[in-house]
Write a protein that holds these residues in place. Structure first.
Motif, PDB file in Angstrom:
ATOM      1  N   HIS A 167       0.569  -1.256  -0.010  1.00  0.00           N
ATOM      2  CA  HIS A 167       0.130  -0.212   0.223  1.00  0.00           C
ATOM      3  C   HIS A 167       0.807   1.189  -0.317  1.00  0.00           C
ATOM      4  O   HIS A 167       0.774   2.002  -1.047  1.00  0.00           O
ATOM      5  N   ASN A 225       1.947   1.254  -3.832  1.00  0.00           N
ATOM      6  CA  ASN A 225       1.580   1.834  -4.217  1.00  0.00           C
ATOM      7  C   ASN A 225       1.005   3.845  -4.397  1.00  0.00           C
ATOM      8  O   ASN A 225       1.529   4.069  -5.323  1.00  0.00           O
ATOM      9  N   ARG A 226       1.368   4.460  -2.962  1.00  0.00           N
ATOM     10  CA  ARG A 226       1.231   5.533  -3.254  1.00  0.00           C
ATOM     11  C   ARG A 226       2.546   6.574  -3.453  1.00  0.00           C
ATOM     12  O   ARG A 226       1.824   7.268  -3.831  1.00  0.00           O
ATOM     13  N   SER A 237       2.355   7.127  -6.530  1.00  0.00           N
ATOM     14  CA  SER A 237       1.258   8.242  -7.044  1.00  0.00           C
ATOM     15  C   SER A 237       1.674   9.139  -6.454  1.00  0.00           C
ATOM     16  O   SER A 237       1.217  10.743  -7.739  1.00  0.00           O
ATOM     17  N   SER A 242       7.930   8.855   3.107  1.00  0.00           N
ATOM     18  CA  SER A 242       6.525   7.914   3.261  1.00  0.00           C
ATOM     19  C   SER A 242       6.978   7.336   5.053  1.00  0.00           C
ATOM     20  O   SER A 242       7.949   6.779   5.025  1.00  0.00           O
ATOM     21  N   SER A 288       1.091   6.389   5.874  1.00  0.00           N
ATOM     22  CA  SER A 288       0.436   5.057   5.661  1.00  0.00           C
ATOM     23  C   SER A 288       0.755   4.360   6.289  1.00  0.00           C
ATOM     24  O   SER A 288       1.289   3.695   7.022  1.00  0.00           O
TER      25      SER A 288
END
Length: 340
Positions: free
Chosen positions: A150, A153-154, A157, A252, A278
């Motif tokens: 996840h 994936n973030r 983008s 992140s 996240s």
């Protein structure tokens, strides 16, 4: 039908409870292998605040598990299908927010019962089939892999397109999995992992570079970074990242800390950095992990090295034995072979 749930009623005290379950709807799954998470251990130890414990307990722990389908009222899964269970339970949809960030969503093992049950009843959307080639012990912590997926994936983008060199702070399970996913998706990316323990870093054989945290570059070398430390190590890791990433990098944040973490906001502003957090995952992330397992068979093979102790569980005493062993472990995942 009657179902037995094994709830934590106080720190280090489990109690079986019989509840009535309506199996006319949803997918009925028998858990087979359960993986203990740090969050489970904090509840078990009583390491959360008294207010949190009073609010959450009694509660069945565990949100990482694999099992077999006993009955599917929807007709989608055949009896005996091996599946991973998704702990996040959304009650609404949003065009702008993922299911794991909706405040109305519930989460197994954090506010309502987790997977320490004889049988688990879930909607069909909370169950994903696992490829036969994946070992049960690895399939058990697919939820943790989905959390890392996840975040990546973030990252895909959010981060800008220059991704030649990325740093990962954290030599634990999460840092291992994030680094593994990055190298699988971006084989040409230079991934450098920072950790406090040389013996743990030696397991990161698939990355390009490994360094101890006192051996951090003095110049800005990383296009982006991932923080996977949490706890007391978060502040030092985040500030090292701020110092060593290039301007307009994306950072992140995945490490969980009980206390507020001070960071150097002056340099965040000066460099124009983007920090994003996240947490948890959803159906799409679980599906992406299954695709990763199938497209990159080396990934589950590397994940096998994270399997620590495997404890057969046939009694409450066995549950406590597994949790106590997890408290003493130096690394890896503690797995319960669930025979309750």
């Amino acid at each position: 039908m009657l179902n037995c749930i094994y709830r934590l009623i106080a720190p280090r005290v489990f109690e079986p409870v019989q509840v009535d379950v309506d199996v006319s709807e949803g997918v009925l799954v028998r858990p087979t292998y359960l993986s203990i998470c740090n969050a489970d251990v904090r509840y078990y130890q009583g390491a959360r605040s008294s207010e949190v414990l009073a609010k959450k307990l009694p509660m069945a722990l565990i949100h990482e598990a694999v099992g077999t389908v006993v009955k599917d009222a929807t007709g989608f899964f055949s009896r005996g299908t091996r599946v991973v269970m998704i702990p996040n339970a959304p009650f609404e949809q949003s065009e702008y927010r993922a299911e794991n960030y909706l405040r109305s969503s519930k989460f197994c093992g954090s506010g309502f019962d987790g997977f320490m049950q004889e049988l688990v009843l879930l909607p069909a959307s909370r169950v994903v089939a696992v490829p036969d080639a994946i070992q049960n012990e690895v399939a058990a912590f697919t939820e943790l892999v989905s959390v890392a997926a996840h975040a990546v994936n973030r990252f895909e983008s959010i981060a800008h397109g220059q991704r030649d060199c990325v740093g990962v702070w954290g030599d634990g399970n999460l840092g291992f999995i994030v680094s593994l996913i990055l190298k699988s998706r971006y084989p040409d990316m230079h991934v450098c992992v920072f950790g406090r323990n040389e013996y743990k870093l030696n397991d990161f054989t698939f990355v390009d570079e490994m360094r101890l945290t006192y051996d951090v570059p003095t110049e800005c070398v990383f296009d982006h970074a991932f923080e996977c430390c949490g706890g007391d190590g978060s502040a030092a890791a985040i500030n090292q990242i701020i110092d060593t990433v290039k301007p307009e990098a994306t950072v992140s944040l995945l490490g969980v800390s009980e206390n507020p973490v001070p960071i150097n906001t002056r340099m965040v502003l000066e460099k124009g950095l983007r920090l994003f957090g996240s947490s948890r995952s959803g159906l799409a992330d679980f599906k992406s992990v299954v695709e990763l397992y199938e497209q990159h068979p080396e990934v589950p093979r590397y994940l096998e090295s994270l399997v620590g102790g495997v404890f057969p569980v046939q009694s409450i005493a066995d549950i406590s034995k597994a949790f106590e062993a997890d408290l003493r472990k130096s690394s890896g995942k503690t797995i319960m072979k669930w025979n309750m």
